[in-house]
Design an enzyme around this catalytic site. Structure first.
Site, short mmCIF file in Angstrom:
data_model
loop_
_atom_site.label_atom_id
_atom_site.label_comp_id
_atom_site.label_asym_id
_atom_site.label_seq_id
_atom_site.Cartn_x
_atom_site.Cartn_y
_atom_site.Cartn_z
N LYS A 1 1.81 -13.79 6.14
CA LYS A 1 1.93 -14.79 5.08
C LYS A 1 3.42 -15.10 4.92
CE LYS A 1 0.03 -17.23 1.86
NZ LYS A 1 -0.60 -18.48 2.20
N TYR B 1 0.81 -1.22 0.00
CA TYR B 1 0.00 0.00 0.00
C TYR B 1 0.84 1.27 0.00
CZ TYR B 1 -4.43 -2.33 0.81
OH TYR B 1 -5.56 -3.08 0.68
N ASP C 1 -6.47 -5.11 5.73
CA ASP C 1 -7.56 -4.55 4.94
C ASP C 1 -8.60 -5.63 4.65
OD1 ASP C 1 -9.00 -2.75 3.50
OD2 ASP C 1 -7.62 -2.60 1.82
N ASP D 1 -4.08 -17.06 5.32
CA ASP D 1 -5.18 -17.83 4.71
C ASP D 1 -5.85 -18.72 5.76
OD1 ASP D 1 -2.62 -18.88 4.59
OD2 ASP D 1 -3.12 -20.34 3.06
#
Ligand code: NAP
Length: 413
Positions: free
Chosen positions: A226, A160, A304, A280
């Site tokens: 992640k 971002y 987000d 995930d």
């Protein structure tokens, strides 16, 4: 000195001493009304805030509201193209805590988004989103009440940060060539973006999340990342998070490994469990075992996605509050947009700004006010007297206007 603003004649400044807010009984709080449905929402919210403060403190405390400008209203006051005047930034810096409605994202011009600009200029590095269910709100899952989390999303880094170039541009070609020199291949027709995650940025958001858990007597902080795939960015976020906890909160934190190695799976009294989950898997966990999580701390993109997924799980964005916080300043805000098709119709749900106000009052240490507002809101929902967005999903509900919903909340405090 401001160019076009005049601070309220009455009221006092919030200050910071030794890293803690010092809040007077009559703080001046700047607000940005917001575009589109912003004015309807703000009118309703301010009435709710003032009523709750009056009820909580019987006139001994009050807020002095100070209107500052951004978005379309700023164009009217400051002239063409001044979407975010220096006055507004200066006022938030002067008064420390502010609240805002939704803002239109200007199309064209130099600013990507006013919200992003505000976060960057004030270095509001923690996006804090509490997500909980309000009894009676229609939700897509069987037991929405099991989800009650607070998400700390890093606000300044990750993909971002806006460092990206279009496929075919000179910059993309240069970067692809440079990366080739490092022994890595990127297809020549790729757009390329950069994902920076720093130790500094990771540490300060994890610190804030752990401190929040300590201040509230919560029992668990979960780092979501992640890192199995992106080892040196997301993986490093996780590592730096654990290192920071060991360095600064050793007496408070128990890691998941220690929980089993040293404490036979039972968290000792007064301690906080620090664990981590891969992003995930976390989406599954929050659907399948939501009551096992409390505070979540995560890089920007994961945060987000997770915030909106969690909000949807408990009944949508109309009731989802947020705050953007730095070590110095805090701006509380609606998490939805301006919903322009409902502008000036007095129909929209003001719940997101009202609950952002609850966060703001808790931030000020005025917890009684937050509790009264939540009680009022729960009462209105329990009586099924709600705005259109909730009414259309609640059989037998009465549809109220924005202003009527505010009155209903006040009546139920
Ligand atoms: P939006 O304004 O959030 O509205 C999309 C839809 O969400 C609305 O049509 C409405 O759905 C529902 N909704 C939004 N707020 C609601 C509320 N308070 N109560 C009930 N329902 C609500 O998204 P958008 O139309 O994509 O964006 C419009 C403008 O807002 C854009 O300029 C965008 O950049 C900006 N924006 C600002 C912020 C911010 O300031 N934080 C955030 C996102 C977008 P129904 O029509 O189904 O009732």
């Amino acid at each position: 000195m401001y160019e076009k603003l005049t601070a309220p004649a009455k009221g006092s400044k919030i200050t910071v001493a030794e890293g803690r807010l010092v809040v007077p009984d009559d703080p001046i709080i700047p607000f940005i009304e917001g575009d589109g449905t912003g004015p309807d929402i703000w009118r309703a919210s301010q009435r709710v805030f003032d009523a709750a403060v009056a009820k909580a403190y019987s006139g001994k405390k009050r807020i002095e509201w100070f209107e500052v400008y951004a978005g379309e209203k700023s164009l009217k006051v400051y002239g063409e193209n001044v979407w975010l005047p220096d006055d507004t930034i200066a006022a938030i810096k002067d008064y420390i805590v502010a609240i805002k409605g939704p803002l239109t994202t200007p199309v064209g011009g130099g600013i990507r988004s006013l919200n992003v600009a505000l976060r960057q200029v004030l270095d509001l590095y923690a996006c804090v989103r509490p997500v909980r269910w309000f009894e009676g709100v229609p939700a897509p899952v069987k037991e929405p009440g099991k989800l009650n989390v607070i998400i700390f999303r890093e606000n300044t880094e990750d993909v971002y940060s806006g460092i990206e170039w279009k496929a075919g541009s000179v910059e993309a070609a240069k970067l692809i060539e440079f990366v080739k020199g490092l022994g890595k291949n990127i297809r020549h027709d790729s757009g390329v973006g950069i994902k920076p995650i720093s130790k500094y940025g990771s540490e300060r958001i994890v610190r804030k999340a752990i401190q929040y858990a300590i201040d509230r007597g919560l029992k668990m902080v979960t780092i979501v990342h992640k890192g199995n795939i992106m080892k040196f960015t997301e993986g490093a976020f996780r590592e730096w998070g654990y290192e920071l906890a060991a360095k600064e909160f050793a007496d408070k934190i128990v890691t998941e490994k220690d929980l089993w190695d040293k404490f036979e799976g039972k968290l000792p009294a007064g301690k906080i469990l620090l664990n981590d989950r891969i992003a995930d898997a976390m989406f599954q966990q929050l659907l399948l075992r939501p009551d096992e999580y409390e505070v979540i701390v995560t890089p920007n993109l994961n945060g987000d996605y997770l915030s909106d997924a969690c909000a949807a799980q408990v009944g949508g964005l109309g009731l989802a509050p947020g705050g953007n916080i730095s070590d110095a300043y805090a701006v509380f805000e609606a998490t939805h947009g301006t919903a322009p098709k409902y502008a000036d119709k007095d129909v929209i749900n003001p719940g997101s700004v009202i609950l952002s106000g609850v966060m703001m009052f808790e931030y000020l240490g005025w917890n009684e006010v937050g509790k009264l507002i939540v009680k009022g809101l729960e009462g209105a929902i329990a009586k099924k007297r709600v705005t259109y967005d909730l009414e259309r999903q609640m059989p037998g509900a009465t549809k109220l206007k924005t202003s009527e919903f505010a009155s209903e909340i006040i009546a139920n405090m």
